[in-house]
Design a protein around this motif. Structure first.
Motif, PDB file in Angstrom:
ATOM      1  N   LYS A 207       0.821  -1.217   0.000  1.00  0.00           N
ATOM      2  CA  LYS A 207       0.000   0.000   0.000  1.00  0.00           C
ATOM      3  C   LYS A 207       0.852   1.263   0.000  1.00  0.00           C
ATOM      4  O   LYS A 207       0.326   2.363  -0.105  1.00  0.00           O
ATOM      5  N   GLY A 208       2.157   1.092   0.158  1.00  0.00           N
ATOM      6  CA  GLY A 208       3.050   2.244   0.146  1.00  0.00           C
ATOM      7  C   GLY A 208       3.290   2.878   1.486  1.00  0.00           C
ATOM      8  O   GLY A 208       3.798   4.007   1.568  1.00  0.00           O
ATOM      9  N   LEU A 209       2.931   2.181   2.573  1.00  0.00           N
ATOM     10  CA  LEU A 209       3.168   2.744   3.898  1.00  0.00           C
ATOM     11  C   LEU A 209       4.661   2.813   4.186  1.00  0.00           C
ATOM     12  O   LEU A 209       5.428   1.935   3.771  1.00  0.00           O
ATOM     13  N   PRO A 210       5.095   3.842   4.892  1.00  0.00           N
ATOM     14  CA  PRO A 210       6.524   3.928   5.262  1.00  0.00           C
ATOM     15  C   PRO A 210       6.946   2.722   6.103  1.00  0.00           C
ATOM     16  O   PRO A 210       6.162   2.190   6.892  1.00  0.00           O
ATOM     17  N   GLU A 211       8.185   2.291   5.927  1.00  0.00           N
ATOM     18  CA  GLU A 211       8.672   1.103   6.624  1.00  0.00           C
ATOM     19  C   GLU A 211       8.625   1.282   8.142  1.00  0.00           C
ATOM     20  O   GLU A 211       8.322   0.338   8.880  1.00  0.00           O
TER      21      GLU A 211
END
Length: 329
Positions: free
Chosen positions: A234-238
């Motif tokens: 989903k593109g969430l920051p690591e």
């Protein structure tokens, strides 16, 4: 509703455990040699005077009468009279309790602040120098005896480097906060913190190592699950994936161990308190055992037992809140 029944069940179980502790502590007095009369009677007292003292203390009554009187006294906050110190046992026990609680909470904070980030770093950088370093630290922390670590910290940090005081607790947290709030004097907090550092590190080292290992193993298991790949897709920051989603799902066993270990710290800080001359329940209990001051011994053990039960009851409630499946089980 289900949560209410669960909490009520845990509270009733806690009451039963506390009653069992009180009964065991009461019976322990009759299974050990020595009599309270020996501490009360003046040197050279004759038999008649000793019998009069025993009658006055109720020691000639049947054991079940003494037991009922003891329970009735505890319900009114009366732990007995310390003939060694000449004071009420409850006054001495509760006067030492804040120091032990401060030390246990400080050790827990040290463990949580260091262990959880270290465990996360170790799990996300497996087979790298950071992982090896965290694993080595955990191994050292679990293997090092508290009393040896405390003595080494005193010799190196306090005696050789003179960075921190060696022992004692000249001011409690409450009076230090009062100085800061009402008189705008921060030196109380500074003195309290300087005397707290070494005992908290000594008591919290094993705890830190244990939580680090738990966090690492939990994170490693969770990082291999499908929902982690989905959140990354989903593109969430690591950082958000690690600390909000993965770490949250590893907190249940950590919360359980935190509660169990906090109760253990309150009851098991005896050695650390003795090494640092910390004026808590541990040193009071050791001194009472040396002089066979039974009201103090019984009062200290009961307070430690109640503290352990309360902490575990709160942990059970948190556990049920975080994982509702526990209630159904």
């Amino acid at each position: 509703m289900a949560l209410g029944k669960f909490v009520l069940k845990r509270l009733l179980q806690g009451v039963f455990v506390v009653w069992s502790v009180i009964t065991l502590v009461f019976l322990l007095r009759f299974m050990t040699p020595g009599s309270a009369v020996a501490f009360v009677a003046p040197p050279g007292a004759d038999l008649e005077l000793r019998e009069a003292i025993a009658e006055d203390l109720g020691l000639n009554d049947p054991i079940h009468v003494q037991y009922v009187d003891y329970i009735a006294g505890l319900l009114q906050g009366d732990m007995g009279y310390s003939y060694v110190s000449g004071t009420e046992a409850s006054i001495r026990v509760f006067a030492r309790l804040p120091a032990t609680v401060e030390l246990a909470v400080a050790a827990t904070l040290v463990a949580v602040v260091i262990a959880i980030p270290l465990g996360v770093v170790s799990a996300t950088r497996r087979h790298q120098p950071a992982d090896y370093g965290a694993t080595f630290f955990s191994l050292i922390g679990i293997s090092t005896p508290n009393f040896w670590l405390g003595i080494m910290l005193i010799l190196v940090v306090a005696v050789q480097l003179k960075w921190l005081p060696t022992s004692s607790r000249p001011i409690g947290l409450g009076p230090a906060i009062e100085l800061l709030v009402f008189e705008a004097r921060p030196e109380g907090i500074r003195i309290w913190a300087r005397h707290m550092v070494l005992p908290a590190i000594t008591l919290g080292t094993y705890f830190t190592a244990l939580i680090t290992r738990l966090t690492r193993s939990g994170m490693v298991d969770e990082l291999g699950r499908d929902y982690v790949d989905a959140t990354r897709a989903k593109g969430l920051p690591e950082t958000l994936v690690r600390y909000k989603h993965v770490l949250r799902n590893t907190l249940i066993p950590i919360i359980t161990v935190l509660g169990l270990q906090l109760g253990t710290l309150i009851g098991g800080a005896v050695i650390t308190e003795a090494v640092f001359s910390w004026p808590g329940l541990g040193t009071l209990l050791i001194d009472a055992i040396r002089t066979r001051d039974w009201p103090i011994i019984q009062g200290s053990l009961i307070v430690i037992g109640i503290g352990f039960v309360l902490i575990n009851t709160v942990v059970d409630m948190l556990y049920a809140y975080v994982n509702p499946r526990v209630i159904a089980e």
